[in-house]
Design a protein around this motif. Structure first.
Motif, PDB file in Angstrom:
ATOM      1  N   LEU A 406       0.779  -1.259   0.027  1.00 46.37           N
ATOM      2  CA  LEU A 406       0.024   0.002   0.034  1.00 46.37           C
ATOM      3  C   LEU A 406       0.883   1.149   0.038  1.00 46.37           C
ATOM      4  CD1 LEU A 406      -3.059   1.010   0.249  1.00 46.37           C
ATOM      5  CD2 LEU A 406      -2.716   1.120   2.599  1.00 46.37           C
ATOM      6  N   HIS A 407       1.127   1.877  -1.192  1.00 51.46           N
ATOM      7  CA  HIS A 407       1.907   3.078  -1.472  1.00 51.46           C
ATOM      8  C   HIS A 407       1.238   4.261  -1.262  1.00 51.46           C
ATOM      9  CE1 HIS A 407       4.931   5.381  -4.072  1.00 51.46           C
ATOM     10  NE2 HIS A 407       5.631   4.652  -3.085  1.00 51.46           N
ATOM     11  N   VAL A 408       0.032   4.499  -0.816  1.00 51.53           N
ATOM     12  CA  VAL A 408      -1.015   5.593  -0.698  1.00 51.53           C
ATOM     13  C   VAL A 408      -0.351   6.463   0.330  1.00 51.53           C
ATOM     14  CG1 VAL A 408      -3.124   6.468  -0.356  1.00 51.53           C
ATOM     15  CG2 VAL A 408      -2.843   4.374  -1.957  1.00 51.53           C
ATOM     16  N   LYS A 409      -0.072   7.494   0.211  1.00 51.61           N
ATOM     17  CA  LYS A 409       0.121   8.636   1.367  1.00 51.61           C
ATOM     18  C   LYS A 409      -1.116   9.699   1.370  1.00 51.61           C
ATOM     19  CE  LYS A 409       4.035   7.924  -1.543  1.00 51.61           C
ATOM     20  NZ  LYS A 409       4.719   6.998  -0.837  1.00 51.61           N
ATOM     21  N   SER A 410      -1.922   9.377   2.372  1.00 57.29           N
ATOM     22  CA  SER A 410      -3.277  10.277   2.707  1.00 57.29           C
ATOM     23  C   SER A 410      -3.288  10.398   4.244  1.00 57.29           C
ATOM     24  CB  SER A 410      -4.347   9.752   1.923  1.00 57.29           C
ATOM     25  OG  SER A 410      -4.609   8.411   2.685  1.00 57.29           O
ATOM     26  N   VAL A 411      -4.155  11.590   4.337  1.00 65.13           N
ATOM     27  CA  VAL A 411      -4.458  11.863   5.638  1.00 65.13           C
ATOM     28  C   VAL A 411      -5.738  12.464   5.563  1.00 65.13           C
ATOM     29  CG1 VAL A 411      -4.274  13.298   7.855  1.00 65.13           C
ATOM     30  CG2 VAL A 411      -2.213  12.419   6.483  1.00 65.13           C
ATOM     31  N   LEU A 412      -6.958  11.916   6.213  1.00 66.25           N
ATOM     32  CA  LEU A 412      -8.237  12.401   6.336  1.00 66.25           C
ATOM     33  C   LEU A 412      -8.717  12.819   7.657  1.00 66.25           C
ATOM     34  CD1 LEU A 412     -11.045  12.886   5.094  1.00 66.25           C
ATOM     35  CD2 LEU A 412     -11.484  10.459   5.384  1.00 66.25           C
ATOM     36  N   ILE A 413      -9.092  13.940   7.827  1.00 68.06           N
ATOM     37  CA  ILE A 413      -9.528  14.490   9.113  1.00 68.06           C
ATOM     38  C   ILE A 413     -10.916  15.110   9.172  1.00 68.06           C
ATOM     39  CG2 ILE A 413      -9.050  16.541  10.847  1.00 68.06           C
ATOM     40  CD1 ILE A 413      -6.644  15.975   8.189  1.00 68.06           C
ATOM     41  N   ASP A 414     -11.604  14.331  10.231  1.00 69.31           N
ATOM     42  CA  ASP A 414     -13.002  14.677  10.440  1.00 69.31           C
ATOM     43  C   ASP A 414     -13.921  14.732   9.180  1.00 69.31           C
ATOM     44  OD1 ASP A 414     -12.469  14.633  13.004  1.00 69.31           O
ATOM     45  OD2 ASP A 414     -12.550  16.929  13.180  1.00 69.31           O
ATOM     46  N   GLN A 415     -13.635  13.814   8.319  1.00 70.29           N
ATOM     47  CA  GLN A 415     -14.422  13.626   6.913  1.00 70.29           C
ATOM     48  C   GLN A 415     -14.598  14.836   6.227  1.00 70.29           C
ATOM     49  OE1 GLN A 415     -17.732  11.756   9.314  1.00 70.29           O
ATOM     50  NE2 GLN A 415     -17.299   9.909   8.286  1.00 70.29           N
ATOM     51  N   GLN A 416     -13.515  15.797   6.269  1.00 74.14           N
ATOM     52  CA  GLN A 416     -13.842  17.098   5.780  1.00 74.14           C
ATOM     53  C   GLN A 416     -12.545  17.447   5.122  1.00 74.14           C
ATOM     54  OE1 GLN A 416     -16.375  19.364   5.487  1.00 74.14           O
ATOM     55  NE2 GLN A 416     -14.892  20.422   4.236  1.00 74.14           N
ATOM     56  N   LEU A 417     -11.478  17.195   5.717  1.00 72.62           N
ATOM     57  CA  LEU A 417     -10.024  17.765   5.188  1.00 72.62           C
ATOM     58  C   LEU A 417      -9.235  16.666   4.611  1.00 72.62           C
ATOM     59  CD1 LEU A 417      -8.804  20.530   4.854  1.00 72.62           C
ATOM     60  CD2 LEU A 417      -7.380  20.097   6.780  1.00 72.62           C
ATOM     61  N   SER A 418      -8.805  16.620   3.483  1.00 68.52           N
ATOM     62  CA  SER A 418      -7.919  15.651   2.704  1.00 68.52           C
ATOM     63  C   SER A 418      -6.586  16.000   2.525  1.00 68.52           C
ATOM     64  CB  SER A 418      -8.704  14.833   1.701  1.00 68.52           C
ATOM     65  OG  SER A 418      -9.948  14.443   2.043  1.00 68.52           O
ATOM     66  N   LEU A 419      -5.593  15.487   2.901  1.00 64.65           N
ATOM     67  CA  LEU A 419      -4.366  15.556   2.309  1.00 64.65           C
ATOM     68  C   LEU A 419      -4.038  14.399   1.585  1.00 64.65           C
ATOM     69  CD1 LEU A 419      -4.635  17.355   5.321  1.00 64.65           C
ATOM     70  CD2 LEU A 419      -1.989  17.506   5.011  1.00 64.65           C
ATOM     71  N   ILE A 420      -3.190  14.842   0.263  1.00 70.55           N
ATOM     72  CA  ILE A 420      -2.933  13.632  -0.662  1.00 70.55           C
ATOM     73  C   ILE A 420      -1.873  14.106  -1.424  1.00 70.55           C
ATOM     74  CG2 ILE A 420      -3.894  12.020  -2.415  1.00 70.55           C
ATOM     75  CD1 ILE A 420      -6.341  12.242  -1.888  1.00 70.55           C
ATOM     76  N   GLY A 421      -0.887  13.161  -1.703  1.00 71.97           N
ATOM     77  CA  GLY A 421       0.510  13.423  -2.472  1.00 71.97           C
ATOM     78  C   GLY A 421       1.585  12.607  -2.360  1.00 71.97           C
ATOM     79  N   THR A 422       2.689  12.978  -2.159  1.00 70.30           N
ATOM     80  CA  THR A 422       3.843  12.224  -2.666  1.00 70.30           C
ATOM     81  C   THR A 422       4.493  12.069  -0.907  1.00 70.30           C
ATOM     82  OG1 THR A 422       5.373  13.994  -2.968  1.00 70.30           O
ATOM     83  CG2 THR A 422       4.095  12.914  -4.855  1.00 70.30           C
ATOM     84  N   VAL A 423       4.215  12.788   0.029  1.00 65.08           N
ATOM     85  CA  VAL A 423       4.956  12.553   1.251  1.00 65.08           C
ATOM     86  C   VAL A 423       4.699  11.333   2.227  1.00 65.08           C
ATOM     87  CG1 VAL A 423       5.352  13.861   3.464  1.00 65.08           C
ATOM     88  CG2 VAL A 423       4.923  15.289   1.360  1.00 65.08           C
ATOM     89  N   ASN A 424       5.697  10.720   2.372  1.00 71.99           N
ATOM     90  CA  ASN A 424       5.596   9.723   3.311  1.00 71.99           C
ATOM     91  C   ASN A 424       5.840  10.248   4.818  1.00 71.99           C
ATOM     92  OD1 ASN A 424       5.823   7.228   1.355  1.00 71.99           O
ATOM     93  ND2 ASN A 424       7.738   8.181   0.935  1.00 71.99           N
TER      94      ASN A 424
END
Length: 489
Positions: A406-424
């Motif tokens: 699983l190579h996905v880099k994502s952060v989801l906060i309170d079902q509202q704010l998403s951070l997606i990109g290349t950062v591990n």
């Protein structure tokens, strides 16, 4: 003869200790985290010669003289481009969710540019879907195609992209590609680059790995962005390298790589084109003017998608505001009130991030971390395990994905704010490499991302805290060893 030998030994010992003192001074004078400094000093004093050489190679973010000069010039150009973009005030967001407010203010203050509204975005959950979408956009390109990748390997699905790029170049489309020298070593040793260049595709090898210059520039500083721009108004970014997962590293026994990409149509793509222009100028020295249709794309995108999503683009790495992605992650984690889901292949967080994650769980936030059961780095795999006990004790749910890397880099906060990109979530991505992150303030998009993350959890094994506490002592010893070295990974 004995006197000469004694003098020689004296000179050698004095030089030896002088070198250790000088390198120690360099370690101490650099403003870095205390654990990182202590780890470097231990290596230098326990294994002096090896430690000194290792520090000179990898201890400082040295771009090299020419690249540093170009970086300063490119940053000036970037700021001028940002000022032009800011004259189109109608594309900037003035209303956003409360959870995104602090983060957007930080980015505007440190980067000089706020969040952009009016974007249509699509979450592409499979590599096949991304390639199909990309090929369609390449076929419809009218002016330019720009790409940046850490890894590019021909074969399978990638060959279809190469063919379409060659066709596009032959029909007069400007095609520019920046590829990391280390990540694309196999590609550059093949015949593909020459074939593409002969067809008119301009390929630049970024951050050359050159053994003759190992002490003049840090060799493990990498171009880790994954970014595609079509006509400066369509953009892709995410975790996917330009590889076919059915072929890539299939012999190391960890299964296929699982990635996601985000396709953007709107003003945020124009901001990403500024990042590419800066990268191109740093690598080639060529100053790139704004595209002639820049204004048209911005206005058209806003008119077509007046109710689109709000996106903040965060580039990080040398030349960008120092530590900005680290700050962005910390702010996001502390804003969480209900639910936090993190997906990362490499979990070696800083002390600050570890504390923020544990604190979130301890104050009642439902915290999930999804990592692969196994990944392609044995060192990082063991170092990650050293953080499990503290996370589990705080109440964090750790899920080990079973169906590949699983190579996905994502952060989801309170079902509202998403951070997606290349950062591990490791020191290298947070403080060293060239990276890019999208911050998407949208409940609809976050719901879609959450469904994807829940699917990963459904195909994962959740770590039982009691069983983890009873693991063999030899494993704990190995974990602690790599934990101590984690600031250097």
């Amino acid at each position: 003869m004995i006197a000469i030998h004694a003098i020689f030994n004296c000179i050698f010992l004095c030089s030896y200790w002088l070198l250790i003192v000088l390198v120690t001074f360099r370690v101490l004078i650099k403003r870095r985290a205390v654990p990182s400094s202590m780890a470097w000093l231990l290596v230098i004093y326990v294994l002096p010669l090896i430690g000194i050489i290792t520090y000179l190679l990898f201890g400082e973010s040295n771009l090299g003289k020419q690249r540093s000069t170009r970086s300063k010039i490119a940053w000036s150009s970037t700021m001028r481009r940002i000022q032009i973009l800011k004259t189109y005030k109608h594309i900037f967001s003035t209303e956003h969710s409360a959870i995104a407010s602090s983060l957007f203010k930080l980015c505007e203050h440190r980067q000089g540019i706020g969040a952009l509204r009016g974007n249509h975005i699509q979450l592409l959950k499979k590599t096949d879907d991304t390639i199909i979408s990309l090929i369609k956009d390449i076929e419809l390109a009218q002016h330019s195609i720009d790409m940046v990748f850490y890894i590019w390997e021909s074969g399978g699905l990638v060959d279809h992209v190469i063919k379409k790029l060659i066709i596009a170049a032959k029909r007069g489309i400007r095609c520019r590609i920046i590829l990391d020298s280390a990540g694309c070593a196999n590609f550059f040793s093949s015949s593909c680059p020459n074939i593409m260049r002969q067809a008119g595709v301009n390929i630049v090898e970024a951050l050359h790995v050159n053994l003759l210059r190992v002490f003049l520039r840090r060799m493990d500083l990498r171009q880790h962005r994954k970014m595609i721009l079509i006509d400066d108004h369509i953009a892709y970014t995410g975790s996917m390298n330009m590889v076919d997962p059915q072929l890539f590293k299939k012999n190391i026994g960890i299964g296929q790589w699982v990635d996601i990409m985000v396709r953007i149509d709107g003003p945020a793509a124009s901001a990403m084109s500024i990042i590419f222009s800066s990268d191109w100028e740093i690598e080639t020295g060529q100053h790139v003017l704004f595209p002639l249709l820049f204004n048209t794309h911005i206005v058209a995108a806003h008119k077509l998608i007046s109710t689109g999503h709000t996106i903040q683009i965060i580039p990080s790495g040398p030349g960008c505001p120092e530590g900005i992605i680290h700050q962005a992650l910390l702010i996001s984690l502390y804003e969480a009130r209900k639910k936090l889901i993190i997906t990362t292949p490499y979990l070696v967080p800083s002390d600050d991030l570890l504390h923020a994650i544990c604190t979130a769980a301890q104050r009642g936030v439902e915290v999930h971390i999804i990592i692969p059961q196994n990944n392609d780095s044995v060192l990082v795999n063991w170092a990650s395990r050293a953080f499990f006990s503290e996370l589990l004790k705080a109440g964090v749910l750790i899920h080990q994905f079973q169906n590949g890397l699983l190579h996905v880099k994502s952060v989801l906060i309170d079902q509202q704010l998403s951070l997606i990109g290349t950062v591990n979530l490791d020191i290298r991505s947070l403080w060293l490499n060239f990276e890019i992150t999208l911050v998407i303030d949208s409940k609809d998009f976050s719901n879609e991302l959450e469904k994807t993350q829940e699917n990963y959890i459904a195909h994962s094994k959740t770590i039982d805290p009691k069983k983890w506490a009873n693991r063999p002592y030899w494993e704990r010893i190995v974990e602690r060893l790599f934990y101590f070295l984690s600031p250097l990974l």
